[in-house]
Design a protein around this motif. Structure first.
Motif, short mmCIF file in Angstrom:
data_model
loop_
_atom_site.label_atom_id
_atom_site.label_comp_id
_atom_site.label_asym_id
_atom_site.label_seq_id
_atom_site.Cartn_x
_atom_site.Cartn_y
_atom_site.Cartn_z
N ILE A 166 44.65 32.80 31.32
CA ILE A 166 44.06 32.21 32.52
C ILE A 166 43.85 33.30 33.55
O ILE A 166 44.76 34.07 33.85
CB ILE A 166 44.97 31.12 33.12
N ARG A 167 42.64 33.39 34.08
CA ARG A 167 42.34 34.36 35.14
C ARG A 167 41.71 33.66 36.33
O ARG A 167 41.01 32.67 36.18
CB ARG A 167 41.41 35.45 34.62
N ARG A 168 41.97 34.21 37.48
CA ARG A 168 41.39 33.71 38.72
C ARG A 168 40.09 34.46 38.98
O ARG A 168 40.09 35.68 39.11
CB ARG A 168 42.37 33.92 39.87
N LEU A 169 38.99 33.73 39.00
CA LEU A 169 37.68 34.32 39.25
C LEU A 169 37.31 34.14 40.71
O LEU A 169 37.34 33.02 41.23
CB LEU A 169 36.63 33.67 38.35
N GLU A 170 36.98 35.24 41.38
CA GLU A 170 36.70 35.19 42.82
C GLU A 170 35.37 35.87 43.12
O GLU A 170 35.14 37.02 42.74
CB GLU A 170 37.80 35.91 43.60
N ILE A 171 34.50 35.14 43.80
CA ILE A 171 33.30 35.72 44.38
C ILE A 171 33.38 35.40 45.86
O ILE A 171 32.85 34.41 46.35
CB ILE A 171 32.02 35.15 43.75
N LEU A 172 34.11 36.23 46.57
CA LEU A 172 34.49 35.92 47.94
C LEU A 172 33.30 35.88 48.88
O LEU A 172 33.34 35.23 49.93
CB LEU A 172 35.53 36.92 48.43
N ASP A 173 32.21 36.56 48.50
CA ASP A 173 31.01 36.54 49.34
C ASP A 173 30.47 35.11 49.52
O ASP A 173 29.86 34.79 50.54
CB ASP A 173 29.90 37.41 48.74
N THR A 174 30.68 34.27 48.51
CA THR A 174 30.19 32.89 48.57
C THR A 174 31.32 31.88 48.67
O THR A 174 31.07 30.67 48.76
CB THR A 174 29.36 32.56 47.33
N GLY A 175 32.57 32.33 48.57
CA GLY A 175 33.70 31.42 48.59
C GLY A 175 33.97 30.75 47.27
O GLY A 175 34.74 29.79 47.20
N VAL A 198 35.88 30.41 44.12
CA VAL A 198 37.17 30.79 43.56
C VAL A 198 37.60 29.71 42.57
O VAL A 198 37.64 28.53 42.92
CB VAL A 198 38.24 30.95 44.65
N THR A 199 37.90 30.09 41.32
CA THR A 199 38.32 29.12 40.32
C THR A 199 39.11 29.80 39.23
O THR A 199 39.18 31.03 39.19
CB THR A 199 37.09 28.39 39.72
N ASN A 200 39.72 29.03 38.34
CA ASN A 200 40.46 29.57 37.21
C ASN A 200 39.66 29.41 35.92
O ASN A 200 38.99 28.39 35.72
CB ASN A 200 41.81 28.87 37.05
N VAL A 201 39.73 30.42 35.06
CA VAL A 201 39.01 30.40 33.80
C VAL A 201 39.97 30.86 32.70
O VAL A 201 40.98 31.48 32.97
CB VAL A 201 37.78 31.33 33.84
N MET A 202 39.64 30.52 31.43
CA MET A 202 40.52 30.86 30.31
C MET A 202 39.75 31.58 29.22
O MET A 202 38.63 31.20 28.89
CB MET A 202 41.16 29.60 29.72
N VAL A 203 40.36 32.62 28.64
CA VAL A 203 39.73 33.38 27.57
C VAL A 203 39.76 32.56 26.28
O VAL A 203 40.81 32.21 25.77
CB VAL A 203 40.47 34.72 27.33
N VAL A 204 38.57 32.24 25.74
CA VAL A 204 38.48 31.49 24.48
C VAL A 204 37.71 32.27 23.42
O VAL A 204 37.54 31.79 22.30
CB VAL A 204 37.84 30.11 24.69
N ALA A 205 37.24 33.47 23.74
CA ALA A 205 36.59 34.33 22.75
C ALA A 205 36.53 35.74 23.30
O ALA A 205 36.50 35.95 24.52
CB ALA A 205 35.20 33.83 22.40
N TYR A 206 36.52 36.73 22.41
CA TYR A 206 36.34 38.11 22.84
C TYR A 206 35.75 38.95 21.72
O TYR A 206 35.81 38.59 20.54
CB TYR A 206 37.65 38.72 23.35
N SER A 207 35.19 40.06 22.11
CA SER A 207 34.72 41.09 21.17
C SER A 207 34.92 42.42 21.87
O SER A 207 34.36 42.65 22.95
CB SER A 207 33.25 40.88 20.82
#
Length: 392
Positions: free
Chosen positions: A302-311, A313-322
């Protein structure tokens, strides 16, 4: 359907993995050798939840036993996990011999187990029931575990296929399940047990750049017509009727998904609840960005994704990678999946941006009017003046 977030990562630095963590062995593991002839930039590890888990690479001929063992059905061990070579493609060019390897995680070989028995009819099962039906007393060394709470559900005509089909049946019946292996131990998790929050974040302007957001409403379904199956005498259990999600309709209008009918449900309330599970009440969001840190992908993180320029902010989860652990110059891609709250977070930030824009436009309009009033002043004697006080 959950929002999906795709990220492209750029590593700044990476400490190379020791070669004793990368070996090749024959199928019965009686011969095991270090693998040192890999062309480092080609070594890729990829995983996608409930789908694929594999490594690919190219190795050059160094006349070693390890290189000679790179043939189909032999085993690559990477960070303690076993991968079975499924494709071995030799290439001979300019007296430089190489072989391209694709090896899939050994848990995918569970398809070797075939369940010839078939349980006819529609019966109620737990996930443990399904796993036990396929894997108990198998001769290939596979085991299983379930971590989490799952309701029992009905399955029609279970069996008559291999154990990998059994895993696919679990995913289709319990779409909130996460299957992740530890070699031949197959573990089914619910989200609470699969997710891991390590306190990390993704921040635009902090460790991320080039952020792009796609907001897609094409898959919304917020209304269905529930139709009863027929009894033996031709009558029905309940009359056709519409179920809908009022909140979604208020925001996006009616998106009708057509008819819903399932012979398992004779009770109208149970049928309605099953129909509502088919709803997709919010648009999906996809986010792409460049990631500038060097951490290794972690499944279920679980990671916290932040784009503070627009406000936003949410949590996301890794479900795939390469990713390419032996080459720090190549981008790593992550797929992050979240819940409907991601959409709500985005909508909130979008509303804030809209209100700010409205306020700015209002202030601009007042400013323009005041300036216009000052510029376009005509005295009674017909002389134009501007706001700086000079006569025209």
């Amino acid at each position: 359907m959950l929002p999906v977030i795709v990220l492209f990562l750029v590593f700044r630095s990476f400490t190379l993995i020791k070669y004793d963590m990368l070996t090749v062995s024959n199928r019965d593991s009686t011969q095991k050798e270090p693998l040192q002839s890999i062309v480092k930039p080609t070594f890729n590890v990829s995983w996608e939840n409930n789908s694929t888990y594999q490594i690919t690479f190219t190795a050059y001929s160094d006349n070693s036993i390890g290189y000679a063992l790179l043939v189909s059905e032999n085993i690559i061990t990477w960070q303690g996990q076993q991968f079975v070579i499924k494709q071995s493609v030799p290439n001979y060019s300019g007296r430089y011999n190489t072989v391209a390897i694709t090896a899939t995680h050994i848990y995918l070989d569970v398809r070797k187990i075939f369940q010839h028995n078939k349980k006819d009819g529609t019966l109620t099962y737990s996930i443990s029931d399904v796993l036990s039906f396929y894997l108990s007393n198998n001769s290939f060394g596979y085991s299983f575990d379930v971590k989490g709470n799952f309701a029992k559900k009905q399955i029609t005509d279970l069996g008559g296929n291999n154990a990998f089909d059994g895993l696919s049946q679990i995913i289709s019946t319990w779409p909130d399940a996460y299957i992740y292996p530890d070699n031949k131990k197959i573990v089914v998790y619910d989200k609470a047990n699969f997710a891991t929050n390590l306190g990390n974040r993704l921040g635009y302007g902090y460790n991320s750049d080039n952020v792009a957001i796609t907001y897609d409403s094409t898959s919304i379904i917020n209304q269905l017509t529930v139709i009863s199956t027929k009894k033996d005498d031709g009558s029905v259990y309940f009359q056709p009727h519409v179920v809908k999600d009022d909140d979604s309709i208020a925001k996006y209008g009616v998106w009708d998904g057509g008819d819903f009918s399932d012979e398992r449900f004779h009770d109208v309330q149970a049928a309605d609840e099953a129909a509502k599970e088919k709803f997709i009440v919010e648009p999906s969001i996809s986010v792409s960005l460049d990631y500038l840190d060097s951490d290794e992908p972690v499944t279920g993180e679980i990671r916290r994704l932040e784009i503070l320029d627009t406000g936003f902010v949410t949590n996301v989860m890794v479900v795939a990678y390469s990713y390419y652990p032996l080459d720090d110059t190549q981008k790593t891609s992550l797929t992050l999946n979240s819940n409907a709250k991601t959409v709500l977070d985005y909508q909130r930030s979008n509303r804030n941006a809209l209100n700010q824009a409205k306020n700015l436009n209002k202030d601009l309009a007042i400013s323009v009017k005041n300036t216009s009033d000052k510029i376009n002043v005509i005295t009674t004697d017909g002389i134009w003046y501007d706001y700086r006080g000079g006569a025209k």
